[in-house]
Design a protein around this motif. Structure first.
Motif, PDB file in Angstrom:
ATOM      1  N   VAL A  32      -5.921 -32.830   6.401  1.00  0.00           N
ATOM      2  CA  VAL A  32      -7.360 -32.380   6.001  1.00  0.00           C
ATOM      3  C   VAL A  32      -6.830 -32.273   4.978  1.00  0.00           C
ATOM      4  O   VAL A  32      -6.324 -31.880   4.112  1.00  0.00           O
ATOM      5  CB  VAL A  32      -5.890 -30.784   6.273  1.00  0.00           C
ATOM      6  CG1 VAL A  32      -6.608 -29.235   6.220  1.00  0.00           C
ATOM      7  CG2 VAL A  32      -5.426 -30.451   7.542  1.00  0.00           C
ATOM      8  N   GLU A  33      -8.390 -32.451   4.187  1.00  0.00           N
ATOM      9  CA  GLU A  33      -9.296 -32.746   3.363  1.00  0.00           C
ATOM     10  C   GLU A  33     -10.101 -31.165   2.680  1.00  0.00           C
ATOM     11  O   GLU A  33      -9.845 -31.530   1.819  1.00  0.00           O
ATOM     12  CB  GLU A  33      -9.686 -33.645   3.397  1.00  0.00           C
ATOM     13  CG  GLU A  33      -8.740 -35.411   3.659  1.00  0.00           C
ATOM     14  CD  GLU A  33      -9.751 -36.726   3.599  1.00  0.00           C
ATOM     15  OE1 GLU A  33     -11.133 -36.270   3.869  1.00  0.00           O
ATOM     16  OE2 GLU A  33      -9.408 -37.234   3.617  1.00  0.00           O
ATOM     17  N   ASP A  34     -10.174 -30.205   3.869  1.00  0.00           N
ATOM     18  CA  ASP A  34     -10.952 -29.773   3.187  1.00  0.00           C
ATOM     19  C   ASP A  34     -10.126 -28.323   1.875  1.00  0.00           C
ATOM     20  O   ASP A  34      -8.958 -28.002   2.110  1.00  0.00           O
ATOM     21  CB  ASP A  34     -11.256 -28.395   4.491  1.00  0.00           C
ATOM     22  CG  ASP A  34     -12.534 -27.097   3.718  1.00  0.00           C
ATOM     23  OD1 ASP A  34     -11.565 -26.293   2.907  1.00  0.00           O
ATOM     24  OD2 ASP A  34     -13.938 -27.626   3.678  1.00  0.00           O
ATOM     25  N   ALA A  35     -10.484 -28.671   0.662  1.00  0.00           N
ATOM     26  CA  ALA A  35     -10.341 -27.457  -0.642  1.00  0.00           C
ATOM     27  C   ALA A  35      -9.824 -26.120  -0.093  1.00  0.00           C
ATOM     28  O   ALA A  35      -8.481 -25.794  -0.774  1.00  0.00           O
ATOM     29  CB  ALA A  35     -10.497 -28.151  -1.707  1.00  0.00           C
ATOM     30  N   GLU A  36     -10.515 -25.524   0.106  1.00  0.00           N
ATOM     31  CA  GLU A  36     -10.898 -24.347  -0.079  1.00  0.00           C
ATOM     32  C   GLU A  36      -9.636 -23.938   1.458  1.00  0.00           C
ATOM     33  O   GLU A  36      -8.713 -22.446   1.791  1.00  0.00           O
ATOM     34  CB  GLU A  36     -12.139 -24.022   1.067  1.00  0.00           C
ATOM     35  CG  GLU A  36     -11.924 -22.060   1.101  1.00  0.00           C
ATOM     36  CD  GLU A  36     -13.292 -21.684   1.059  1.00  0.00           C
ATOM     37  OE1 GLU A  36     -13.512 -20.609   1.030  1.00  0.00           O
ATOM     38  OE2 GLU A  36     -14.747 -22.363   0.782  1.00  0.00           O
ATOM     39  N   GLU A  37      -9.747 -24.650   2.997  1.00  0.00           N
ATOM     40  CA  GLU A  37      -8.646 -24.532   3.806  1.00  0.00           C
ATOM     41  C   GLU A  37      -6.913 -24.344   2.862  1.00  0.00           C
ATOM     42  O   GLU A  37      -6.449 -24.239   3.254  1.00  0.00           O
ATOM     43  CB  GLU A  37      -8.900 -25.550   5.359  1.00  0.00           C
ATOM     44  CG  GLU A  37      -8.427 -25.193   6.015  1.00  0.00           C
ATOM     45  CD  GLU A  37      -8.000 -26.122   7.462  1.00  0.00           C
ATOM     46  OE1 GLU A  37      -8.058 -25.303   8.777  1.00  0.00           O
ATOM     47  OE2 GLU A  37      -8.885 -26.774   7.723  1.00  0.00           O
ATOM     48  N   ARG A  38      -6.990 -25.579   2.436  1.00  0.00           N
ATOM     49  CA  ARG A  38      -5.577 -25.998   2.265  1.00  0.00           C
ATOM     50  C   ARG A  38      -5.267 -24.931   1.155  1.00  0.00           C
ATOM     51  O   ARG A  38      -4.366 -24.381   1.094  1.00  0.00           O
ATOM     52  CB  ARG A  38      -5.755 -27.599   1.512  1.00  0.00           C
ATOM     53  CG  ARG A  38      -5.873 -28.479   1.789  1.00  0.00           C
ATOM     54  CD  ARG A  38      -6.315 -29.540   1.501  1.00  0.00           C
ATOM     55  NE  ARG A  38      -4.366 -30.427   0.662  1.00  0.00           N
ATOM     56  CZ  ARG A  38      -3.649 -30.512   0.918  1.00  0.00           C
ATOM     57  NH1 ARG A  38      -4.095 -31.662   2.291  1.00  0.00           N
ATOM     58  NH2 ARG A  38      -2.326 -31.433   0.717  1.00  0.00           N
ATOM     59  N   LYS A  39      -5.559 -24.615   0.372  1.00  0.00           N
ATOM     60  CA  LYS A  39      -5.527 -23.514  -0.209  1.00  0.00           C
ATOM     61  C   LYS A  39      -5.674 -22.029   0.562  1.00  0.00           C
ATOM     62  O   LYS A  39      -4.084 -21.305   0.022  1.00  0.00           O
ATOM     63  CB  LYS A  39      -6.903 -23.046  -1.541  1.00  0.00           C
ATOM     64  CG  LYS A  39      -7.375 -21.957  -1.986  1.00  0.00           C
ATOM     65  CD  LYS A  39      -7.879 -21.568  -3.232  1.00  0.00           C
ATOM     66  CE  LYS A  39      -7.671 -20.299  -4.145  1.00  0.00           C
ATOM     67  NZ  LYS A  39      -9.095 -20.486  -5.670  1.00  0.00           N
ATOM     68  N   LEU A  40      -5.422 -21.316   1.694  1.00  0.00           N
ATOM     69  CA  LEU A  40      -5.627 -20.885   1.577  1.00  0.00           C
ATOM     70  C   LEU A  40      -3.879 -20.884   2.589  1.00  0.00           C
ATOM     71  O   LEU A  40      -3.817 -19.198   2.610  1.00  0.00           O
ATOM     72  CB  LEU A  40      -6.581 -20.050   3.316  1.00  0.00           C
ATOM     73  CG  LEU A  40      -6.301 -19.111   4.294  1.00  0.00           C
ATOM     74  CD1 LEU A  40      -6.492 -18.194   3.284  1.00  0.00           C
ATOM     75  CD2 LEU A  40      -7.216 -18.927   5.143  1.00  0.00           C
ATOM     76  N   LEU A  41      -4.420 -21.414   3.102  1.00  0.00           N
ATOM     77  CA  LEU A  41      -2.677 -21.499   3.919  1.00  0.00           C
ATOM     78  C   LEU A  41      -1.196 -21.868   3.032  1.00  0.00           C
ATOM     79  O   LEU A  41       0.004 -21.393   3.081  1.00  0.00           O
ATOM     80  CB  LEU A  41      -3.012 -23.179   4.783  1.00  0.00           C
ATOM     81  CG  LEU A  41      -3.875 -23.081   5.921  1.00  0.00           C
ATOM     82  CD1 LEU A  41      -3.687 -24.459   6.610  1.00  0.00           C
ATOM     83  CD2 LEU A  41      -3.313 -21.831   6.857  1.00  0.00           C
ATOM     84  N   GLU A  42      -1.879 -22.491   1.522  1.00  0.00           N
ATOM     85  CA  GLU A  42      -0.644 -22.726   0.875  1.00  0.00           C
ATOM     86  C   GLU A  42      -0.765 -20.834   0.406  1.00  0.00           C
ATOM     87  O   GLU A  42       0.632 -20.982  -0.022  1.00  0.00           O
ATOM     88  CB  GLU A  42      -1.405 -23.530  -0.611  1.00  0.00           C
ATOM     89  CG  GLU A  42      -1.060 -24.865   0.016  1.00  0.00           C
ATOM     90  CD  GLU A  42      -1.920 -25.779  -1.370  1.00  0.00           C
ATOM     91  OE1 GLU A  42      -1.854 -25.093  -2.344  1.00  0.00           O
ATOM     92  OE2 GLU A  42      -1.722 -27.214  -1.210  1.00  0.00           O
ATOM     93  N   LYS A  43      -1.462 -20.478   0.067  1.00  0.00           N
ATOM     94  CA  LYS A  43      -1.452 -19.367  -0.625  1.00  0.00           C
ATOM     95  C   LYS A  43      -1.090 -18.056   0.946  1.00  0.00           C
ATOM     96  O   LYS A  43       0.285 -17.384   0.545  1.00  0.00           O
ATOM     97  CB  LYS A  43      -3.252 -18.264  -0.325  1.00  0.00           C
ATOM     98  CG  LYS A  43      -3.224 -17.128  -1.286  1.00  0.00           C
ATOM     99  CD  LYS A  43      -4.090 -16.499  -1.638  1.00  0.00           C
ATOM    100  CE  LYS A  43      -3.582 -14.744  -2.088  1.00  0.00           C
ATOM    101  NZ  LYS A  43      -3.203 -14.066  -0.812  1.00  0.00           N
ATOM    102  N   LEU A  44      -1.385 -18.320   2.004  1.00  0.00           N
ATOM    103  CA  LEU A  44      -0.217 -17.875   2.854  1.00  0.00           C
ATOM    104  C   LEU A  44       1.114 -17.933   2.985  1.00  0.00           C
ATOM    105  O   LEU A  44       1.848 -16.867   3.267  1.00  0.00           O
ATOM    106  CB  LEU A  44      -1.050 -18.004   4.910  1.00  0.00           C
ATOM    107  CG  LEU A  44      -1.939 -17.397   5.007  1.00  0.00           C
ATOM    108  CD1 LEU A  44      -2.827 -18.043   6.260  1.00  0.00           C
ATOM    109  CD2 LEU A  44      -2.109 -15.926   4.731  1.00  0.00           C
ATOM    110  N   ALA A  45       1.455 -19.335   2.889  1.00  0.00           N
ATOM    111  CA  ALA A  45       2.899 -19.747   2.838  1.00  0.00           C
ATOM    112  C   ALA A  45       3.281 -18.854   1.105  1.00  0.00           C
ATOM    113  O   ALA A  45       4.797 -18.109   1.614  1.00  0.00           O
ATOM    114  CB  ALA A  45       3.134 -20.836   2.583  1.00  0.00           C
ATOM    115  N   ARG A  46       2.596 -18.590   0.577  1.00  0.00           N
ATOM    116  CA  ARG A  46       3.231 -18.249  -0.920  1.00  0.00           C
ATOM    117  C   ARG A  46       3.538 -16.990  -0.713  1.00  0.00           C
ATOM    118  O   ARG A  46       4.387 -16.248  -0.823  1.00  0.00           O
ATOM    119  CB  ARG A  46       2.413 -18.430  -2.000  1.00  0.00           C
ATOM    120  CG  ARG A  46       2.635 -17.807  -3.182  1.00  0.00           C
ATOM    121  CD  ARG A  46       2.175 -18.640  -4.467  1.00  0.00           C
ATOM    122  NE  ARG A  46       1.729 -20.548  -4.377  1.00  0.00           N
ATOM    123  CZ  ARG A  46       0.327 -20.531  -3.667  1.00  0.00           C
ATOM    124  NH1 ARG A  46      -0.572 -19.963  -3.664  1.00  0.00           N
ATOM    125  NH2 ARG A  46       0.569 -22.424  -3.976  1.00  0.00           N
TER     126      ARG A  46
END
Length: 293
Positions: free
Chosen positions: A67-81
């Motif tokens: 998964v290379e999409d920066a916005e998608e990665r940011k969203l999923l990391e925020k959900l984890a956080r």
């Protein structure tokens, strides 16, 4: 594990997204478990939302799934956080428990980046003034006393504040009778319509009025709210109102009908500029001097 030992709406959203990405990558749970050095049982619990994934584990899984999409990665990391983050609404407890499903709804709404709503009877909750909300509580059977009514008003006003602070896109279609029908008093009526005009000027806001004559379009669906996240334009969650609660739909197959319904409603409604002119005309017709003393 999510707070209280229960899955949270954020942990479930994260788990569902990670499962979808794993399947898209044509990998099984054994591959995922090997990547983060854990058991397949833990991967299963993460994907079901039963446990929260750590941010570091999410990053490794996203790398594995390419998964290379920066916005998608940011969203999923925020959900984890934020999976175990205390909900703002818990600060409004007054000795009576707030329904779990309402907490889920508020969490989903707080995270949304695009909110659509169709309302044939009421002004949408995020657009209500405090006086309008209070008037509704006075005729709602589920609100049994002043303490409960005050809680409803305060929570709804905090929802408004958080929405305006987050700057999510918002599109509302409101049937004409919800605006022209009698309200608690002329002053409440004028104040509410003036607020709609004010909100319509916000760059992230679109308000459309469905004329009374478009009765066929008005019957395409009962009231609902559609929530989208990140770059996803189609709703990922649908909220349906009930008398004393709400129903949350998260199944992808349930989304298509509501997307079609909202598109039909927007097409039949007045344009945003004509809608504002209509609301202003209605407001001008409501005279406070006629208010009963």
């Amino acid at each position: 594990m999510p707070a209280g030992g229960k899955s949270t709406v954020r942990s479930r959203r994260l788990g569902a997204a990670l499962k979808r990405l794993r399947l898209n990558a044509l990998l099984d749970q054994e591959h995922a478990a090997e990547a983060v050095a854990c058991s397949t049982a833990k991967i299963s619990r993460i994907e079901s939302g039963a446990v929260s994934a750590r941010v570091g584990d999410v990053r490794m899984l996203l790398d594995l799934y390419e998964v290379e999409d920066a916005e998608e990665r940011k969203l999923l990391e925020k959900l984890a956080r934020d999976s175990n983050k205390r909900g703002w609404w818990l600060d409004f407890e007054t000795g009576r428990p707030m329904r779990e499903v309402l907490g889920d709804f508020l969490s989903l709404e707080s995270d949304a980046t695009y909110i659509r709503t169709w309302q044939p009877v009421f002004v949408p909750g995020l657009l209500q003034t405090a006086n309008y909300t209070r008037a509704l509580t006075d005729v709602t059977p589920d609100v049994v006393d002043d303490e409960a009514a005050d809680l409803v008003v305060r929570v709804r006003q905090e929802r408004r504040r958080i929405f305006e602070e987050n700057g999510a896109r918002f599109a509302a279609v409101i049937w004409e009778p919800a605006l022209t029908g009698p309200m608690a008093s002329p002053s409440v009526h004028r104040e509410q319509l003036a607020h709609l005009i004010k909100m319509s000027k916000q760059p992230n806001m679109t308000i459309q009025v469905l004329p009374h004559s478009e009765w066929a379009a008005a019957r395409v669906s009962p009231a609902f709210v559609g929530l989208s996240y990140a770059r996803e334009t189609s709703p990922e969650v649908i909220i349906l109102d009930a008398l004393a609660n709400c129903l949350i739909l998260e199944e992808p197959e349930a989304m298509a009908g509501y997307v079609h319904a909202f598109d039909a409603l927007r097409s039949a409604a007045l344009t945003p500029s004509k809608s504002v002119s209509f609301i202003r005309k209605v407001m001008d017709s409501v005279t406070v001097e006629n208010e009963e003393m």
